[in-house]
Motif scaffolding. Structure first.
Motif, PDB file in Angstrom:
ATOM      1  N   LYS A   1       0.908  -1.224   0.002  1.00  0.00           N
ATOM      2  CA  LYS A   1       0.061   0.044   0.178  1.00  0.00           C
ATOM      3  C   LYS A   1       0.909   1.148  -0.078  1.00  0.00           C
ATOM      4  O   LYS A   1       0.559   2.455  -0.913  1.00  0.00           O
TER       5      LYS A   1
ATOM      6  N   CYS B   1      -2.948 -16.215  -0.891  1.00  0.00           N
ATOM      7  CA  CYS B   1      -3.938 -15.167  -0.636  1.00  0.00           C
ATOM      8  C   CYS B   1      -5.330 -15.697  -1.044  1.00  0.00           C
ATOM      9  O   CYS B   1      -6.069 -14.875  -1.287  1.00  0.00           O
TER      10      CYS B   1
ATOM     11  N   PRO C   1      -8.901 -16.346   3.052  1.00  0.00           N
ATOM     12  CA  PRO C   1      -9.464 -14.973   3.345  1.00  0.00           C
ATOM     13  C   PRO C   1      -8.308 -14.206   4.435  1.00  0.00           C
ATOM     14  O   PRO C   1      -8.195 -13.138   4.572  1.00  0.00           O
ATOM     15  N   GLU C   2      -7.801 -15.008   5.259  1.00  0.00           N
ATOM     16  CA  GLU C   2      -6.747 -14.555   6.429  1.00  0.00           C
ATOM     17  C   GLU C   2      -5.638 -14.005   6.088  1.00  0.00           C
ATOM     18  O   GLU C   2      -4.776 -13.404   6.702  1.00  0.00           O
ATOM     19  N   PHE C   3      -5.197 -14.312   4.720  1.00  0.00           N
ATOM     20  CA  PHE C   3      -3.698 -13.948   4.067  1.00  0.00           C
ATOM     21  C   PHE C   3      -4.050 -12.757   3.268  1.00  0.00           C
ATOM     22  O   PHE C   3      -3.188 -12.193   2.815  1.00  0.00           O
ATOM     23  N   GLN C   4      -5.299 -12.478   2.940  1.00  0.00           N
ATOM     24  CA  GLN C   4      -5.637 -11.503   1.874  1.00  0.00           C
ATOM     25  C   GLN C   4      -5.247 -10.125   2.088  1.00  0.00           C
ATOM     26  O   GLN C   4      -5.108  -9.252   1.444  1.00  0.00           O
ATOM     27  N   HIS C   5      -4.892  -9.955   3.480  1.00  0.00           N
ATOM     28  CA  HIS C   5      -4.494  -8.240   3.937  1.00  0.00           C
ATOM     29  C   HIS C   5      -3.263  -7.990   3.289  1.00  0.00           C
ATOM     30  O   HIS C   5      -2.744  -6.913   3.315  1.00  0.00           O
ATOM     31  N   PHE C   6      -2.350  -9.185   2.698  1.00  0.00           N
ATOM     32  CA  PHE C   6      -1.057  -8.836   2.192  1.00  0.00           C
ATOM     33  C   PHE C   6      -1.414  -7.984   0.846  1.00  0.00           C
ATOM     34  O   PHE C   6      -0.510  -7.450   0.348  1.00  0.00           O
TER      35      PHE C   6
ATOM     36  N   ASP D   1      -3.424  -5.571   0.463  1.00  0.00           N
ATOM     37  CA  ASP D   1      -3.910  -4.308   0.730  1.00  0.00           C
ATOM     38  C   ASP D   1      -3.073  -3.339  -0.287  1.00  0.00           C
ATOM     39  O   ASP D   1      -1.830  -3.390  -0.252  1.00  0.00           O
TER      40      ASP D   1
ATOM     41  N   GLY E   1       2.039 -14.117   8.518  1.00  0.00           N
ATOM     42  CA  GLY E   1       1.391 -13.396   9.799  1.00  0.00           C
ATOM     43  C   GLY E   1       1.867 -13.828  11.052  1.00  0.00           C
ATOM     44  O   GLY E   1       1.093 -13.570  12.165  1.00  0.00           O
TER      45      GLY E   1
END
Length: 177
Positions: free
Chosen positions: A17, A41, A44-49, A51, A174
């Protein structure tokens, strides 16, 4: 600029980001190399990567590294395909056809240097149809669990020291000391 989300050699994750915000000021093309950990990715729990991915220009990950596809299956997304076709396209008379000239089809020969493409998509399609998203997610989660278990074993043995956790697989996904 090449940002990474779990690149193969180190599994490092860059602050995507932030890098994409910087690129706006300078008009820089941002490619995201998610070669190795990009497959994670799908969980769902790794999709913040991801962003900030909406501000990247291109993204690639290798399905053959974590999604059961055999070797040589890379997925590439490009926000503006004309950037590739303007640079790589060749249009000699012998390769012209009505469907391409009228934009009825995507002629992938214009997206790369070679004039033809191997049919790699079938490999990934078969994996997705055979395993399904739930089984693929469970497979990745089991690997993450093994990494966490391994980290715990290593940290309990005084003969070993975890010196670079920030570039380890479990950190990419994470998990920290």
């Amino acid at each position: 600029m090449c940002a990474t989300i779990g690149t193969t050699s180190t599994t490092v994750v860059d602050p995507l980001k932030l890098l994409c915000e910087i690129k706006k000021d300078y008009g820089i093309w941002v490619h995201v190399d998610a070669a190795y950990a990009g497959g994670a990715c799908i969980c769902p729990e790794f999709q913040h990567f991801l962003d900030g991915i909406e501000n990247a220009n291109s993204f690639s990950f290798n399905a053959h590294k974590w999604l059961f596809s055999n070797l040589d299956c890379c997925c590439l997304w490009v926000k503006d395909p004309s950037a590739l076709t303007n640079a790589l396209s060749t249009r000699p008379e012998c390769l012209r056809n009505k469907a391409t000239d009228t934009a009825q089809v995507v002629d992938y020969k214009d997206w790369q240097l070679s004039l033809s493409r191997r049919f790699r998509a079938l490999k990934l399609w078969l994996v997705l149809r055979s395993y399904g998203i739930d089984n693929l997610r469970n497979f990745i989660r089991s690997h993450v669990k093994m990494a966490k278990d391994f980290e715990q074993l290593v940290s309990m043995d005084e003969r070993f020291e975890i010196v670079a956790l920030e570039i380890s697989l479990w950190c990419v996904l994470g998990f920290h000391h």
